[in-house]
Design a protein around this motif. Structure first.
Motif, PDB file in Angstrom:
ATOM      1  N   GLN A 135     -76.409  16.860  36.768  1.00 46.70           N
ATOM      2  CA  GLN A 135     -75.759  15.851  35.948  1.00 46.70           C
ATOM      3  C   GLN A 135     -76.768  14.803  35.492  1.00 46.70           C
ATOM      4  OE1 GLN A 135     -72.898  13.565  38.239  1.00 46.70           O
ATOM      5  NE2 GLN A 135     -74.099  13.775  40.100  1.00 46.70           N
ATOM      6  N   VAL A 136     -76.372  14.067  34.461  1.00 43.77           N
ATOM      7  CA  VAL A 136     -77.159  12.942  33.959  1.00 43.77           C
ATOM      8  C   VAL A 136     -76.399  11.669  34.274  1.00 43.77           C
ATOM      9  CG1 VAL A 136     -78.137  11.821  31.931  1.00 43.77           C
ATOM     10  CG2 VAL A 136     -78.203  14.310  32.123  1.00 43.77           C
ATOM     11  N   VAL A 147     -76.152  20.118  29.690  1.00 43.79           N
ATOM     12  CA  VAL A 147     -75.989  19.584  31.041  1.00 43.79           C
ATOM     13  C   VAL A 147     -75.127  20.549  31.841  1.00 43.79           C
ATOM     14  CG1 VAL A 147     -75.090  17.653  32.401  1.00 43.79           C
ATOM     15  CG2 VAL A 147     -76.255  17.212  30.252  1.00 43.79           C
ATOM     16  N   VAL A 181     -72.106  13.922  32.278  1.00 44.43           N
ATOM     17  CA  VAL A 181     -72.931  12.785  31.859  1.00 44.43           C
ATOM     18  C   VAL A 181     -72.131  11.534  32.165  1.00 44.43           C
ATOM     19  CG1 VAL A 181     -74.011  11.562  29.945  1.00 44.43           C
ATOM     20  CG2 VAL A 181     -74.151  14.050  30.063  1.00 44.43           C
ATOM     21  N   SER A 230     -74.346  18.692  21.550  1.00 42.57           N
ATOM     22  CA  SER A 230     -74.576  18.761  22.993  1.00 42.57           C
ATOM     23  C   SER A 230     -73.531  19.644  23.670  1.00 42.57           C
ATOM     24  CB  SER A 230     -74.556  17.363  23.606  1.00 42.57           C
ATOM     25  OG  SER A 230     -75.637  16.599  23.120  1.00 42.57           O
ATOM     26  N   ILE A 263     -71.634  19.789  27.245  1.00 42.39           N
ATOM     27  CA  ILE A 263     -71.357  19.077  28.493  1.00 42.39           C
ATOM     28  C   ILE A 263     -70.035  19.621  29.034  1.00 42.39           C
ATOM     29  CG2 ILE A 263     -71.024  16.816  29.564  1.00 42.39           C
ATOM     30  CD1 ILE A 263     -72.455  15.626  27.065  1.00 42.39           C
ATOM     31  N   LEU A 305     -68.081  13.498  29.764  1.00 42.21           N
ATOM     32  CA  LEU A 305     -68.945  12.568  29.060  1.00 42.21           C
ATOM     33  C   LEU A 305     -68.242  11.226  29.212  1.00 42.21           C
ATOM     34  CD1 LEU A 305     -71.281  11.719  27.262  1.00 42.21           C
ATOM     35  CD2 LEU A 305     -69.972  12.483  25.268  1.00 42.21           C
TER      36      LEU A 305
END
Length: 495
Positions: free
Chosen positions: A210-211, A233, A237, A253, A255, A259
């Motif tokens: 994860q970010v 990812v 995020v 992106s 994800i 998000l």
């Protein structure tokens, strides 16, 4: 380099390296150990970058020991140049003051930890790190270039400040001060409380975990603050409480999880604040976020769940092609509909269909009909004059077939008017002695319903004003029958 050329401080580092022992130059006096003041540290805690390079490339190793470079609280003078070098050792340079930006371009390292250090920049594009890259709580005045890097474990930039020099001045708006584009991280990317003055570029990065950008500040007013196109990812995020001044671009992106912009402040007045077109996102969270300042572009995005209050969205929102499944919190259709009118093109049928489908999935058919009625009314504004007149008639009478109770009310009202009028003034029969007994109620029904025949309309002939009333009832009957049939057709097709 000969050992005899080493200063006493460098000798300590040289002798400790084969054993992997730490060398701590700190004095335990906070004011003296702050790396911001490191330019004034004397030779007793100064190590040349050339000495560190010689150790990492050709340093000796004691049998049975794990050699490592572990230095704390030192001033690194000159250049630490490991360009294309291979070092099979862990590197810890914590709480240090670097006179020049380290050059690690194309290098291969076991592990790198520069936590709590002050640097004028970092050139480490395409670096390979077989472990963790940690730049926690660093203060970096110049650009950090890590584009194309490969990090087998996690990357840490938590509580780090980038793009602000000692005098407090920031980088120009067009400068990319943090480059993590095309980075491959085998674990998480930890960036909480990160402060970036300038552009943060994350294009094409691939993060297995994860970010985390919680409490981060990305400041680049009037330009791009976060450039993360085609970011991939593994999970989420998390950007809760993030503050962004400038454009946030996550177009394309992927994800699969959240998000999460809960409690965030996203601002780019006069420009695009959020560009998330063509994204694939599991859940987009804007819970309790401040109203977004600037345009939002969600065109062609695919989002399973959107958690956002209508007040979060700005005046200009691009929704054409946006696909979603669930909207939270659950609100009446009247509170969601104003958002659909903010599209630049005006009438976008797809946006109405998506909102209708979202309400039908949760079983709120009344809200779904409200959205469809709003769709017809908006579409009416795009039609020529004669078609708009017909649309107004359908709207007033039966609400384009989505308000069947309204049609029943009209029919009942006209039935009462006709029955009362013809009951007080019975029309004469067409043929005396052949007409059936007159019924004002069924005579009016015969006029209103174009298909059903009770035998009353053909048997009696109203005169004068009552004849015009019969024409009006016949026309109203056809209008109501047509619109009711359209409503039934829509209902059947939905089922």
């Amino acid at each position: 380099m000969e050992i005899t050329e080493l200063t006493p401080a460098e000798r300590r580092v040289w002798d400790a390296f084969p054993l992997g022992a730490p060398v701590d130059f700190r004095t335990c006096v906070e004011a003296e150990d702050d790396p911001e003041t490191g330019a004034g540290w004397g030779p007793e805690r100064t190590v040349r970058g050339e000495v560190l390079r010689a150790l990492l490339i050709s340093g000796r190793q004691e049998d049975g020991e794990a050699a490592a470079l572990r230095v704390m609280g030192a001033r690194i003078s000159g250049s630490l140049n490991l360009r294309y070098a291979t070092a099979e050792y862990a590197v810890l340079l914590a709480g240090c003051h670097f006179e020049q930006a380290p050059n690690l371009y194309g290098a291969q390292l076991r592990q790198l930890n520069l936590s709590n250090s002050v640097l004028p920049g970092l050139a480490a594009a395409t670096v390979r790190i077989d472990g963790v890259l940690r730049l926690t709580d660093c203060r970096i005045s110049g650009p950090v270039r890590l584009g194309g890097s490969r990090i087998t474990q996690a990357l840490f930039f938590d509580h780090t400040r980038i793009g602000v020099n000692a005098a407090g001045s920031t980088a120009p708006n067009d400068e990319v001060v943090l480059q993590l584009n095309h980075v491959i991280a085998g674990d998480d990317m930890w960036l909480p409380a990160l402060v970036v003055h300038g552009e943060f570029r994350l294009d094409g990065a691939a993060v297995t975990g994860q970010v985390l950008l919680n409490d981060a500040e990305l400041l680049n007013p009037g330009a791009t603050a976060l450039q993360a196109e085609t970011l991939t990812v593994g999970t989420d995020v998390h950007a809760m409480r993030i503050r962004v001044e400038g454009r946030t671009n996550v177009r394309g992106s992927r994800i699969p999880g959240q998000l999460n912009f809960a409690y965030a402040r996203l601002s780019n007045p006069g420009g695009v604040a959020v560009r998330a077109g063509s994204c694939t996102v599991g859940e987009l969270w804007l819970r309790e976020a401040a109203p977004i300042r600037g345009r939002v572009n969600l065109r062609r995005a695919q989002i399973d769940l959107i958690h956002a209050d209508p007040a979060v969205w700005p005046r200009d929102v691009r929704l054409d092609g946006l696909t979603y499944t669930t909207l939270l919190p659950h609100l009446p259709a009247e509170q969601r509909l104003p958002l659909l009118g903010r599209e630049e093109e005006g009438y976008v049928p797809y946006a109405y269909e998506q909102l209708t489908a979202a309400y039908r999935r949760i079983g709120d058919d009344d809200a779904a009909r409200t959205v469809q009625l709003a769709k017809q009314r908006t579409h009416r504004t795009t039609l020529p004059g004669y078609a708009r007149v017909w649309g107004y008639l359908q709207d007033v009478t039966v609400g384009y077939g989505f308000r069947p109770v309204r049609a029943a009310t009209w029919l009942f009202s006209l039935l009462l008017i006709g029955a009362l009028a013809y009951g007080l003034h019975r029309p004469p029969p067409l043929k005396a002695g052949e007409a059936p007994p007159f019924s004002a109620f069924f005579y009016t029904l015969d006029l209103l319903l174009p298909i059903i025949d009770f035998g009353q309309e053909k048997a009696f002939n109203p005169q004068g004003w009552y004849q015009y009333l019969s024409y009006l009832l016949i026309a109203a009957g056809w209008l109501l029958a047509t619109t009711i049939a359209a409503g039934i057709t829509r209902s059947v097709s939905r089922q």
